[in-house]
Design a protein around this motif. Structure first.
Motif, PDB file in Angstrom:
ATOM      1  N   TYR A 232      -4.495  -3.708  -2.863  1.00  0.00           N
ATOM      2  CA  TYR A 232      -4.955  -4.789  -3.961  1.00  0.00           C
ATOM      3  C   TYR A 232      -4.561  -5.814  -3.092  1.00  0.00           C
ATOM      4  CZ  TYR A 232      -6.605  -1.915  -7.484  1.00  0.00           C
ATOM      5  OH  TYR A 232      -7.620  -1.013  -8.253  1.00  0.00           O
ATOM      6  N   GLY A 255     -13.108  -4.335  -8.711  1.00  0.00           N
ATOM      7  CA  GLY A 255     -11.825  -4.664  -8.863  1.00  0.00           C
ATOM      8  C   GLY A 255     -10.837  -5.688  -9.765  1.00  0.00           C
ATOM      9  N   PRO A 298      -1.307  -0.627  -4.929  1.00  0.00           N
ATOM     10  CA  PRO A 298      -1.703  -0.113  -6.400  1.00  0.00           C
ATOM     11  C   PRO A 298      -0.344  -0.028  -7.822  1.00  0.00           C
ATOM     12  CG  PRO A 298      -2.763   1.649  -4.862  1.00  0.00           C
ATOM     13  CD  PRO A 298      -1.726   1.291  -3.951  1.00  0.00           C
ATOM     14  N   GLU A 302      -3.384  -0.057 -12.021  1.00  0.00           N
ATOM     15  CA  GLU A 302      -4.318   0.074 -11.453  1.00  0.00           C
ATOM     16  C   GLU A 302      -4.747   2.000 -11.438  1.00  0.00           C
ATOM     17  OE1 GLU A 302      -4.083  -4.262  -9.664  1.00  0.00           O
ATOM     18  OE2 GLU A 302      -2.712  -2.212  -9.021  1.00  0.00           O
TER      19      GLU A 302
END
Length: 316
Positions: A232, A255, A298, A302
């Motif tokens: 991410y 996301g 993550p 998530e």
């Protein structure tokens, strides 16, 4: 003696003629460990706990708790477990000490034994100053500590905790975490349901994810995070008031998530550094000051959302 404290095979439960609450749930928990049972509201977590603690019977399937069959040996199971449910089982008009003595007597201790055990638990759970006050005067965190203590009046082999910190403030929640973490050191197996993913991440040796009455994933927290299969990109503006602007320029990236508590915006970064470069280009055009922009692994939150949102539910 099995090294597994909980063994669940194909549990199913249907209430009346409705959609099944559980559909072939199977998992196991090694003795002396903490297992987090995760799922959205209505996923089947509390039904699973209620079956394993013999409060309700399964429609089919089998389970052993502390080596005893939940259907054929329910008395043995009950003698081996402790349970703290979502609703407090305490008498609000009795003091903390009186509640613990009462639970000791209900579990078969003689009066002097129950009083001695209550004294031990009051000290262990840091309740000395409040022990002789009525429960009705306790804060939520203090009540939860007495709830946990009452489940340990007779030390169980397996402890079921159903949403143990729901409604508690962050400090009280962390106090309960410390207490739960200490139980595994005493050799007690804990099955924990929680809506707080950070709680499961901190406490659990293993995690089972239930969705629509089925186990869809299991493993350690790190195992589940790896299943997301990427990283991410997280952007933290110096001024939290800039969060909406940052989020607006990242619309269209997968996301997208705003974490107001952390003061950051995250997007899924399937292309790693290339995604980071795209995010930086968009945010740089805003001219807002940043505290940090980085790639990260993550979180359990998530991973949980990824597992539950991408699953296709089979028809009943």
């Amino acid at each position: 003696m099995s090294s597994l404290a909980i063994e669940v095979v194909g549990l199913e439960k249907t209430f009346g003629g409705s959609t099944p609450a559980l559909r072939g749930v199977s998992f196991s928990v090694p003795a002396g460990t903490i297992c987090g049972l995760l799922g959205h509201n209505g996923a089947g977590k509390t039904t699973t706990i209620n079956i394993l603690s013999t409060l309700i019977r399964p429609s089919s399937g089998s389970a052993l708790v502390a080596g005893y069959d939940i259907v054929r040996q329910p008395g043995r199971v009950r003698a081996s477990i402790g349970m703290a449910g979502q609703a407090s089982a305490l008498d609000p008009l009795l003091t903390g000490r009186e509640n613990l003595v009462l639970f000791g007597r209900l579990r078969g201790l003689r009066r002097q034994q129950a009083k001695a055990r209550a004294d031990e638990l009051i000290k262990q759970f840091d309740l000395t100053e409040a022990a002789d006050r009525q429960i009705i005067t306790y804060s939520g965190g203090m009540r939860r500590r007495v709830d946990l203590a009452s489940a340990l009046v007779v030390l169980p082999k397996v402890l079921f905790l159903d949403e143990p910190t729901v409604g508690l403030d962050p400090r009280s929640r962390r106090d309960v975490w410390a207490l739960v973490g200490s139980l595994a050191l005493q050799g007690i197996t804990v099955l924990l349901t929680t809506q707080y993913l950070e709680e499961a991440d901190v406490l659990s040796d293993s995690i089972v994810v239930i969705d629509h009455g089925q186990v869809i994933a299991s493993g350690t927290s790190e195992d589940l995070k790896r299943r997301v299969g990427g990283s991410y990109c997280q952007v933290t503006p110096t001024n939290p008031a800039d969060l909406p602007q940052v989020a607006a320029v990242l619309v269209g990236l997968d996301g997208l998530d705003i974490d107001a508590d952390a003061g950051s915006v995250s997007v899924f970064a399937p292309d790693g550094v290339a995604t980071l470069g795209e995010v930086f280009r968009r945010v740089d055009a805003l001219g807002v000051e940043l505290t940090d922009i980085s790639l990260r692994r993550p979180s359990l939150d998530e991973a949980f959302l990824h597992l539950t949102e991408t699953r296709v539910v089979a028809p009943s």
